[in-house]
Structures are given as structure tokens and as C-alpha cells.
Design an enzyme around this catalytic site. Structure first.
Site, mmCIF file in Angstrom:
data_model
loop_
_atom_site.group_PDB
_atom_site.id
_atom_site.type_symbol
_atom_site.label_atom_id
_atom_site.label_comp_id
_atom_site.label_asym_id
_atom_site.label_seq_id
_atom_site.Cartn_x
_atom_site.Cartn_y
_atom_site.Cartn_z
ATOM 1 N N LEU A 124 0.819 -1.214 0.000
ATOM 2 C CA LEU A 124 0.000 0.000 0.000
ATOM 3 C C LEU A 124 0.854 1.266 0.000
ATOM 4 O O LEU A 124 0.381 2.341 0.378
ATOM 5 C CB LEU A 124 -0.967 -0.018 1.198
ATOM 6 C CG LEU A 124 -1.938 -1.206 1.194
ATOM 7 C CD1 LEU A 124 -2.814 -1.203 2.445
ATOM 8 C CD2 LEU A 124 -2.816 -1.198 -0.061
ATOM 9 N N ASP A 151 4.629 4.626 -7.783
ATOM 10 C CA ASP A 151 4.216 4.664 -6.368
ATOM 11 C C ASP A 151 4.458 6.045 -5.739
ATOM 12 O O ASP A 151 3.517 6.644 -5.204
ATOM 13 C CB ASP A 151 4.940 3.580 -5.556
ATOM 14 C CG ASP A 151 4.495 2.173 -5.921
ATOM 15 O OD1 ASP A 151 3.652 2.028 -6.832
ATOM 16 O OD2 ASP A 151 4.992 1.213 -5.308
ATOM 17 N N SER A 162 3.837 2.076 1.613
ATOM 18 C CA SER A 162 4.483 2.659 2.803
ATOM 19 C C SER A 162 5.865 3.216 2.460
ATOM 20 O O SER A 162 6.235 4.291 2.942
ATOM 21 C CB SER A 162 4.579 1.644 3.940
ATOM 22 O OG SER A 162 5.254 0.487 3.496
ATOM 23 N N ALA A 216 5.448 6.422 0.343
ATOM 24 C CA ALA A 216 4.946 7.514 1.191
ATOM 25 C C ALA A 216 6.054 7.989 2.132
ATOM 26 O O ALA A 216 6.176 9.193 2.401
ATOM 27 C CB ALA A 216 3.726 7.045 1.979
#
Ligand code: MEV
Length: 286
Positions: A88, A130, A90, A93
Site C-alpha cells: 500500500l 508509487d 508505505s 509515502a
């Protein structure tokens, strides 16, 4: 103290094929990573749960600091609402949040470019989708390149995100696929098909054609399974989302574990599916 923050992401369509120049449809999700940055005598990165920071990650963060114009040693403390290694975003981010802490006010594209230093260390051969999804937010249509082609996509949909509970790094499926591709002539047509589904999915998403979009999720999952990036736990999770009434379901991100997404009719349906699969409901776009 400085703080940087960025959301996680899901790949709606186009994972893996995006590495080979095909388009992807990606969305940020409202689950965030925060980085607190303090000047320090010695550089240290503190990951959640006492996880040891790999040396190359520290080196990449130092290189990013210099590129961003941040001088001196630092202590970076990471907090994450996203389970690490869950597919997801991480790590992306984290990279974007760290870039924002080093260079407050930097543009989304600059933050995404800086975050590529972390992605390269953690993922081997990243396409860049991403960090771009985390930095731009909303839903994006992405084609890799120098610079990448990125378009904001209109529309909104509710999805349920269900976790397999298996944490795997992106490199664990991306690099083996690159190896298999050299010897297996079936892989390139499959990648092209996944890219086509991303193009089609974008149009369906913009039109709000949820049954059509659900069908592209199912087709993409079948293609990803054929590529060999699914696993027994992902198959179970996708089946559970379908049993819970998903309009379509697929693995999201690199696969080999991580998470799956199921397309919902609306918010209430997404929440029902999330409750049945132990996941969570999020709106993408909107
Ligand atoms: C991972 O979220 C998406 C992949 O396509 C890898 C990448 O594009 O860097 C599997």
C-alpha cells in the site's frame, strides 16, 4: 523539528506492466506516513516497531537530504498508518514524506523525484508510479519516462482493501519477473494486455461505469496470476472480496502477498465488504 506527510497508494490497474512502459492507474488512499525530522549529531532513521534500518536505506536518505539542500546529520522518525510491506505504498509515502521534511514547499513532482532514491534502494527497478501517486494524490494515469507522463484522472469510486497479512518487498516479485521475461515469450503480450486494461479502466473510471471497471479488475487479476505474481493467500483474499459482492477484485501492487482490492457499488457496500474481509473501505478520487 520539521514534519513531512504523505498518503499511501493502491494500484487500481497496471502494476508490473508499468515497469515496462505501459500505463498504470493509481490512487492515493487516506492512510498516511509521517516523518519527524530533527538535526542530530549522527544520522539515524527510526522505523516503527523497532525495525532495524537497512544501511542502504540510510545512505539513500542521506543522498536525498543533500539533493534537497538539507545540510548536516539528522534523526528521522517514521510513523505509519499503513502496515509496512503491505503493497500500500508505505515506502513510497516514506520517501515523499521525507522529501517534504527535507524541502518544505517542494512541488509534488519534486517530492516524487526525490523519493525515487528510497524506491531504488528498496525496490530495485521501480517505475516511479508509487511515489508519484503518493505525491500527487487523487487518481493518476502514469507512464514512466524522464520525465514521466502523469495525468490527473477525474471521478471517484469506493473500494475495500483487504490484507493478506504477508509482508513482502516489491523487489521480491519485480526482479524475478524481469528474469523470467528474458526466457518466456508469453510475458510481453501479457504485460501489454495489462497496460491495455489500465487504459480502458481509466475511461470506465472517468465515466463512472462501475460494472465495466469491475470487469477490468477481474481481467487484470487473471493476467497478474498468469504472470506468476499472485500467491495462495492473495487468491483467497480476492475470492473473499468477490464472495462479499465485489464488482471486481484483484491484487494491488507487487503481489506475492500484500493486499487486494475489491470494487464496491458505493460507500455502504465498501464498508460491508471491508467488515467481511477484515479490511478497510476507502474512496479513491473524488
Ligand atoms: C508496485 O506498487 C508497482 C509495481 O509495478 C512496481 C513499480 O511500478 O515500481 C509492481
Amino acid at each position: 523539528m520539521r514534519r513531512g506527510r504523505a498518503p499511501g497508494k493502491v494500484l487500481l490497474l497496471g502494476e508490473h506492466s508499468v515497469v515496462y512502459g505501459h500505463p498504470a492507474l493509481a490512487a492515493s488512499i487516506p492512510r498516511h506516513v509521517t516523518v519527524e525530522l530533527l538535526p542530530a549529531g549522527e544520522t539515524r532513521i527510526e522505523l516503527p516497531g523497532g525495525i532495524q534500518t537497512p544501511f542502504p536505506l540510510r545512505e539513500a536518505a542521506v543522498a536525498m537530504a543533500r539533493e534537497a539542500g538539507f545540510e548536516g546529520a539528522f534523526h528521522a522518525r517514521l510513523q505509519s498508518e499503513i502496515p509496512l510491506g503491505s503493497g500500500l505504498g508505505s515506502s513510497a509515502a516514506f520517501g515523499v514524506a521525507l522529501a517534504r521534511a527535507f524541502k518544505p514547499g517542494c512541488s509534488p513532482d519534486e517530492a516524487a523525484a526525490l523519493a525515487m532514491r528510497i524506491e531504488r534502494v528498496l525496490h530495485g527497478a521501480p517505475s516511479g508510479v508509487d511515489p508519484m501517486a503518493c505525491a500527487r494524490e487523487g487518481v493518476i494515469f502514469f507512464i514512466r519516462g524522464e520525465p514521466p507522463r502523469v495525468e490527473a484522472v477525474r471521478g471517484a469510486a469506493w473500494i475495500a482493501v483487504a490484507l493478506t497479512g504477508i509482508a513482502r518487498g516489491t523487489h521480491s516479485t519485480v526482479l524475478p519477473l524481469a528474469e523470467r521475461r528474458k526466457a518466456d515469450a508469453r510475458i510481453d503480450p501479457l504485460l501489454a494486455r495489462l497496460g491495455e486494461l489500465a487504459r480502458k479502466g481509466r475511461q470506465l473510471f472517468e465515466r463512472g461505469d462501475l460494472p465495466g471497471l469491475g470487469a477490468t479488475f477481474d481481467d487484470a487479476h487473471a493476467g497478474l496470476r498468469e504472470l506468476g505474481v499472485s500467491c495462495a493467500e492473495l487468491e483467497e483474499t480476492v475470492a473473499a472480496l468477490r464472495k462479499a459482492g465485489a464488482l471486481g477484485a484483484k491484487l494491488t501492487g507487487a503481489g506475492g502477498g500484500g493486499a487486494a482490492i475489491g470494487l464496491a457499488r458505493d460507500e455502504a457496500h465498501a464498508r460491508e465488504m471491508a467488515a467481511e474481509t477484515g479490511g478497510f473501505a476507502v474512496e479513491v478520487g473524488g
